[in-house]
Write a protein that holds these residues in place. Structure first.
Motif, PDB file in Angstrom:
ATOM      1  N   ILE A  18      44.793 -55.123 -26.980  1.00 24.23           N
ATOM      2  CA  ILE A  18      44.203 -54.271 -25.945  1.00 24.23           C
ATOM      3  C   ILE A  18      44.215 -54.921 -24.562  1.00 24.23           C
ATOM      4  O   ILE A  18      44.371 -56.141 -24.432  1.00 24.23           O
ATOM      5  N   LYS A  19      44.052 -54.074 -23.568  1.00 24.28           N
ATOM      6  CA  LYS A  19      43.919 -54.519 -22.164  1.00 24.28           C
ATOM      7  C   LYS A  19      42.627 -53.920 -21.643  1.00 24.28           C
ATOM      8  O   LYS A  19      42.412 -52.708 -21.728  1.00 24.28           O
ATOM      9  N   PHE A  20      41.742 -54.746 -21.123  1.00 24.58           N
ATOM     10  CA  PHE A  20      40.468 -54.248 -20.608  1.00 24.58           C
ATOM     11  C   PHE A  20      40.669 -53.470 -19.304  1.00 24.58           C
ATOM     12  O   PHE A  20      41.492 -53.842 -18.463  1.00 24.58           O
ATOM     13  N   LYS A  21      39.887 -52.401 -19.154  1.00 22.49           N
ATOM     14  CA  LYS A  21      39.931 -51.613 -17.921  1.00 22.49           C
ATOM     15  C   LYS A  21      39.220 -52.372 -16.812  1.00 22.49           C
ATOM     16  O   LYS A  21      38.230 -53.052 -17.059  1.00 22.49           O
ATOM     17  N   GLN A  22      39.729 -52.238 -15.620  1.00 24.39           N
ATOM     18  CA  GLN A  22      39.139 -52.942 -14.477  1.00 24.39           C
ATOM     19  C   GLN A  22      37.900 -52.210 -13.976  1.00 24.39           C
ATOM     20  O   GLN A  22      37.824 -51.006 -14.055  1.00 24.39           O
ATOM     21  N   ASP A  66      44.650 -58.635 -23.374  1.00 26.91           N
ATOM     22  CA  ASP A  66      43.473 -59.464 -23.088  1.00 26.91           C
ATOM     23  C   ASP A  66      42.759 -59.871 -24.368  1.00 26.91           C
ATOM     24  O   ASP A  66      42.062 -60.878 -24.413  1.00 26.91           O
ATOM     25  N   ARG A 126      33.084 -53.781 -23.462  1.00 30.02           N
ATOM     26  CA  ARG A 126      33.841 -53.289 -22.302  1.00 30.02           C
ATOM     27  C   ARG A 126      34.860 -52.232 -22.722  1.00 30.02           C
ATOM     28  O   ARG A 126      35.354 -52.230 -23.847  1.00 30.02           O
ATOM     29  N   ASP A 127      35.181 -51.326 -21.802  1.00 28.73           N
ATOM     30  CA  ASP A 127      36.182 -50.292 -22.058  1.00 28.73           C
ATOM     31  C   ASP A 127      37.580 -50.907 -22.042  1.00 28.73           C
ATOM     32  O   ASP A 127      37.837 -51.883 -21.319  1.00 28.73           O
ATOM     33  N   TYR A 128      38.487 -50.325 -22.807  1.00 32.34           N
ATOM     34  CA  TYR A 128      39.837 -50.893 -22.891  1.00 32.34           C
ATOM     35  C   TYR A 128      40.882 -49.823 -23.205  1.00 32.34           C
ATOM     36  O   TYR A 128      40.558 -48.698 -23.594  1.00 32.34           O
ATOM     37  N   ASN A 129      42.143 -50.214 -23.020  1.00 33.31           N
ATOM     38  CA  ASN A 129      43.290 -49.392 -23.405  1.00 33.31           C
ATOM     39  C   ASN A 129      44.073 -50.129 -24.485  1.00 33.31           C
ATOM     40  O   ASN A 129      44.178 -51.364 -24.448  1.00 33.31           O
ATOM     41  N   SER A 144      54.558 -56.665 -22.023  1.00 30.73           N
ATOM     42  CA  SER A 144      53.194 -56.208 -21.748  1.00 30.73           C
ATOM     43  C   SER A 144      52.235 -57.387 -21.887  1.00 30.73           C
ATOM     44  O   SER A 144      52.596 -58.435 -22.415  1.00 30.73           O
ATOM     45  N   SER A 152      29.465 -56.787 -15.517  1.00 28.16           N
ATOM     46  CA  SER A 152      30.807 -56.840 -16.106  1.00 28.16           C
ATOM     47  C   SER A 152      31.125 -58.246 -16.590  1.00 28.16           C
ATOM     48  O   SER A 152      31.695 -58.433 -17.664  1.00 28.16           O
TER      49      SER A 152
END
Length: 206
Positions: A202-206, A189, A139-142, A186, A19
């Motif tokens: 976007i915000k990366f998933k943890q 990242d 990396r995955d994100y929202n 909000s 990661s």
């Protein structure tokens, strides 16, 4: 039992390492079959073959600076000029690299491609966030928010003779995303620009 615990610890360490390694890494898109590293440094070693300038933008000139090309359109123009120049001068190129200003360089990789480095680059940070321009994070994100491109004052004031550099356009997107995210209380990242005249925060998933 000890062996099982040790194995679990090792797997957790490997996952965390992977990661961390993926932070700031992007998969580059191709324009007209050519990899385009936009404010992104390739993981593979390379050499510069030649430079390409952008010149005056016809769309901006015809509309008095009121309508400008999007970043993807501007980069596509660079790709077209670079491909034409390479063919004319009998040179071979693998990708285009944009680091700022109003010029790009055509490059040739000197390192063998692998699954880990082919089409992969490390992005630059702008205003504290990672910026993925014409690329996609590994990396995955929202998605947090979206920002559309605004009015270009410099171009309008000069009747289309002087336009923003692509880096300046991207900075405006980042600034707009950060402002919008702050207003909505909000956090983002990174910023992703894929095409057209809009970008997303976007915000990366943890």
């Amino acid at each position: 039992m000890k062996k099982i615990i040790f194995s679990l610890v090792m797997l957790m360490c490997i996952f965390k390492f992977s990661s961390a390694e993926e932070k700031g890494l992007a998969r580059i898109v191709k324009l007209q079959g050519l990899e385009t590293y936009f404010l992104t440094e390739p993981l593979r070693s390379y050499e510069v073959v030649f430079e390409v300038g952008n010149g005056i933008k016809a769309t901006s000139m015809l509309t008095g600076g009121l309508i400008n090309e999007g970043l993807s359109e501007k980069m596509a123009q660079f790709v077209k000029k670079a491909t034409k120049s390479a063919k004319k001068n009998g040179k071979s190129i693998d990708a285009l690299l944009y680091s700022g200003g109003k010029r790009v360089v055509a490059i040739k990789f000197t390192e063998e491609a692998t699954l880990e480095n082919k089409g992969i680059g490390r992005v630059r940070r702008i205003q504290g966030v990672e910026v993925y321009a014409l690329s996609e994070p590994l990396r995955d994100y929202n998605i947090v928010c979206k920002k559309n491109g605004g009015f270009k004052g410099k171009s309008a004031l000069t009747g289309g003779l002087i336009n923003n550099s692509m880096e300046q356009d991207l900075n405006q997107f980042v600034k707009g995303i950060m402002k919008k995210a702050k207003k909505a209380k909000s956090e983002v990242d990174a910023v992703i620009y894929s095409s057209g005249k809009s970008a997303i925060g976007i915000k990366f998933k943890q």
